[in-house]
Design a protein around this motif. Structure first.
Motif, PDB file in Angstrom:
ATOM      1  N   LEU A  11       0.640  -1.305   0.139  1.00 44.26           N
ATOM      2  CA  LEU A  11      -0.041  -0.035  -0.111  1.00 44.26           C
ATOM      3  C   LEU A  11       0.949   1.234  -0.073  1.00 44.26           C
ATOM      4  N   ILE A  12       1.845   1.086   0.640  1.00 44.11           N
ATOM      5  CA  ILE A  12       2.834   2.364   0.731  1.00 44.11           C
ATOM      6  C   ILE A  12       3.501   2.481  -0.705  1.00 44.11           C
ATOM      7  N   GLY A  13       3.820   1.535  -1.129  1.00 48.12           N
ATOM      8  CA  GLY A  13       4.395   1.555  -2.630  1.00 48.12           C
ATOM      9  C   GLY A  13       3.421   2.174  -3.642  1.00 48.12           C
ATOM     10  N   VAL A  14       2.325   1.791  -3.498  1.00 49.74           N
ATOM     11  CA  VAL A  14       1.246   2.165  -4.388  1.00 49.74           C
ATOM     12  C   VAL A  14       1.036   3.972  -4.117  1.00 49.74           C
ATOM     13  N   VAL A  15       0.961   4.198  -2.808  1.00 52.06           N
ATOM     14  CA  VAL A  15       0.797   5.920  -2.551  1.00 52.06           C
ATOM     15  C   VAL A  15       2.022   6.373  -3.146  1.00 52.06           C
ATOM     16  N   VAL A  16       3.330   5.969  -2.772  1.00 53.35           N
ATOM     17  CA  VAL A  16       4.377   6.633  -3.101  1.00 53.35           C
ATOM     18  C   VAL A  16       4.587   6.630  -4.746  1.00 53.35           C
ATOM     19  N   GLY A  17       4.424   5.498  -5.170  1.00 54.45           N
ATOM     20  CA  GLY A  17       4.312   5.383  -6.908  1.00 54.45           C
ATOM     21  C   GLY A  17       3.341   6.579  -7.441  1.00 54.45           C
ATOM     22  N   ALA A  18       2.154   6.547  -6.801  1.00 58.24           N
ATOM     23  CA  ALA A  18       0.867   7.680  -7.235  1.00 58.24           C
ATOM     24  C   ALA A  18       1.642   8.935  -7.060  1.00 58.24           C
ATOM     25  N   LEU A  19       2.275   9.127  -5.985  1.00 60.57           N
ATOM     26  CA  LEU A  19       2.623  10.674  -5.590  1.00 60.57           C
ATOM     27  C   LEU A  19       3.825  11.020  -6.382  1.00 60.57           C
ATOM     28  N   GLY A  20       4.702  10.010  -6.941  1.00 62.81           N
ATOM     29  CA  GLY A  20       5.954  10.237  -7.779  1.00 62.81           C
ATOM     30  C   GLY A  20       5.210  10.580  -9.072  1.00 62.81           C
ATOM     31  N   SER A  21       4.249   9.836  -9.799  1.00 58.90           N
ATOM     32  CA  SER A  21       3.923  10.190 -10.947  1.00 58.90           C
ATOM     33  C   SER A  21       3.208  11.196 -11.067  1.00 58.90           C
ATOM     34  N   TYR A  22       2.497  11.873 -10.046  1.00 58.95           N
ATOM     35  CA  TYR A  22       1.870  13.023 -10.076  1.00 58.95           C
ATOM     36  C   TYR A  22       2.832  14.154 -10.017  1.00 58.95           C
ATOM     37  N   LEU A  23       3.762  13.819  -9.208  1.00 60.94           N
ATOM     38  CA  LEU A  23       5.009  14.991  -9.236  1.00 60.94           C
ATOM     39  C   LEU A  23       5.665  15.043 -10.529  1.00 60.94           C
ATOM     40  N   ALA A  24       5.705  13.776 -11.170  1.00 59.42           N
ATOM     41  CA  ALA A  24       6.695  14.139 -12.480  1.00 59.42           C
ATOM     42  C   ALA A  24       5.682  14.640 -13.711  1.00 59.42           C
ATOM     43  N   ILE A  25       4.379  14.624 -13.474  1.00 59.29           N
ATOM     44  CA  ILE A  25       3.442  14.990 -14.401  1.00 59.29           C
ATOM     45  C   ILE A  25       3.202  16.437 -14.257  1.00 59.29           C
ATOM     46  N   VAL A  26       3.437  17.071 -13.003  1.00 57.13           N
ATOM     47  CA  VAL A  26       3.333  18.120 -12.882  1.00 57.13           C
ATOM     48  C   VAL A  26       4.478  19.090 -12.978  1.00 57.13           C
ATOM     49  N   ARG A  27       5.473  18.545 -12.910  1.00 59.48           N
ATOM     50  CA  ARG A  27       6.899  19.026 -13.135  1.00 59.48           C
ATOM     51  C   ARG A  27       7.177  19.001 -14.518  1.00 59.48           C
ATOM     52  N   GLY A  28       6.510  18.145 -15.651  1.00 59.87           N
ATOM     53  CA  GLY A  28       6.838  18.122 -16.679  1.00 59.87           C
ATOM     54  C   GLY A  28       5.799  19.264 -17.432  1.00 59.87           C
ATOM     55  N   ASP A  29       4.584  19.341 -17.027  1.00 60.18           N
ATOM     56  CA  ASP A  29       3.868  20.537 -17.397  1.00 60.18           C
ATOM     57  C   ASP A  29       4.195  21.897 -17.172  1.00 60.18           C
ATOM     58  N   GLN A  30       4.821  21.862 -15.950  1.00 55.88           N
ATOM     59  CA  GLN A  30       5.554  23.432 -15.700  1.00 55.88           C
ATOM     60  C   GLN A  30       6.672  23.679 -16.729  1.00 55.88           C
ATOM     61  N   VAL A  31       7.558  22.711 -17.042  1.00 51.80           N
ATOM     62  CA  VAL A  31       8.594  23.001 -17.781  1.00 51.80           C
ATOM     63  C   VAL A  31       7.894  23.155 -19.332  1.00 51.80           C
ATOM     64  N   ARG A  32       7.086  22.635 -19.819  1.00 48.52           N
ATOM     65  CA  ARG A  32       6.507  22.706 -21.054  1.00 48.52           C
ATOM     66  C   ARG A  32       5.786  24.115 -21.230  1.00 48.52           C
ATOM     67  N   PHE A  33       5.263  24.390 -19.926  1.00 46.46           N
ATOM     68  CA  PHE A  33       4.320  25.865 -20.131  1.00 46.46           C
ATOM     69  C   PHE A  33       5.507  26.762 -20.011  1.00 46.46           C
ATOM     70  N   ARG A  34       6.659  26.793 -19.445  1.00 45.13           N
ATOM     71  CA  ARG A  34       7.676  27.672 -19.527  1.00 45.13           C
ATOM     72  C   ARG A  34       8.320  27.767 -20.915  1.00 45.13           C
ATOM     73  N   ARG A  35       8.442  26.613 -21.315  1.00 48.95           N
ATOM     74  CA  ARG A  35       9.173  26.579 -22.579  1.00 48.95           C
ATOM     75  C   ARG A  35       8.019  27.251 -23.958  1.00 48.95           C
ATOM     76  N   GLU A  36       6.900  26.943 -23.791  1.00 48.34           N
ATOM     77  CA  GLU A  36       5.823  27.250 -24.696  1.00 48.34           C
ATOM     78  C   GLU A  36       5.553  28.947 -24.690  1.00 48.34           C
ATOM     79  N   ARG A  37       5.656  29.528 -23.197  1.00 51.51           N
ATOM     80  CA  ARG A  37       5.665  30.690 -22.763  1.00 51.51           C
ATOM     81  C   ARG A  37       6.864  31.688 -23.433  1.00 51.51           C
ATOM     82  N   THR A  38       8.059  31.308 -23.263  1.00 50.65           N
ATOM     83  CA  THR A  38       9.275  31.603 -23.902  1.00 50.65           C
ATOM     84  C   THR A  38       9.141  31.733 -25.232  1.00 50.65           C
ATOM     85  N   ALA A  39       8.659  30.683 -25.902  1.00 49.74           N
ATOM     86  CA  ALA A  39       8.665  30.640 -27.502  1.00 49.74           C
ATOM     87  C   ALA A  39       7.781  31.942 -27.955  1.00 49.74           C
ATOM     88  N   ARG A  40       6.600  32.046 -27.273  1.00 50.57           N
ATOM     89  CA  ARG A  40       5.519  32.935 -27.587  1.00 50.57           C
ATOM     90  C   ARG A  40       6.224  34.343 -27.425  1.00 50.57           C
TER      91      ARG A  40
END
Length: 180
Positions: A11-40
């Motif tokens: 159960l702890i592994g599932v929670v940690v995995g889900a939290l890690g996936s969420y943080l990776a997606i959020v971080r990726g979205d932030q990087v993509r947003f900054r890159r797109e904003r800079t390009a604009r």
């Protein structure tokens, strides 16, 4: 209770995995947003830089033509100061809005090079107001204006991280006669 404790690591592994996936997606979205904003913003700055150069070049071309009328420039399409006056006024009016956009969006280096270029264009316009015939002085003024224009373009390329470009100086070979 022992079954729950046995399942707790999974159960702890599932929670940690889900939290890690969420943080990776959020971080990726932030990087993509900054890159797109800079390009604009880079696209907008390029548009402003290009508009400024186009408007200033219109003034320069008009000064070439008037100078040709006064006998200072070899431009093939001379234009009298009287005929050029409305076009020069229109070019001057067009400078203000693009100049303001340049001040808002341009980097300090580009804005400074733009100021240097426009000061030389103003000197060219004032030279024509005197209606003097002095091809050597006109030629020296042109050389300074061309250098300022080249520095402006260089600053734009540096600001937008573009590769070095052409100087914009076109050298035309003199036509040779058929018998030579």
């Amino acid at each position: 209770m022992s079954a729950f404790i046995q399942q707790l690591p999974a159960l702890i592994g599932v929670v940690v995995g889900a939290l890690g996936s969420y943080l990776a997606i959020v971080r990726g979205d932030q990087v993509r947003f900054r890159r797109e904003r800079t390009a604009r913003w880079e696209e907008r700055r390029l548009t402003v830089y290009s508009d400024y150069a186009r408007v200033l070049k219109k003034s320069v071309t008009l000064t070439y033509r008037v100078s040709a009328h006064l006998g200072n420039d070899p431009h093939p399409h001379p234009l009298s100061p009287e005929e050029a006056a409305p076009q020069l006024a229109s070019a001057l009016e067009a400078r203000d809005p693009v100049g303001e956009a340049l001040l808002m969006l341009g980097s300090p280096g580009v804005v400074e090079r733009a100021r240097e270029w426009v000061v030389l264009v103003i000197e060219m316009e004032r030279f024509l107001d005197t209606r003097v015939h002095d091809p050597e002085a006109w030629s020296a003024l042109l050389a300074r204006q061309r250098a300022a224009r080249e520095q402006y373009y260089s600053a734009v390329r540096d600001d937008l991280a573009l590769p070095p470009g052409h100087s914009g100086r076109w050298i035309f070979d003199e036509p040779t006669s058929a018998g030579s």
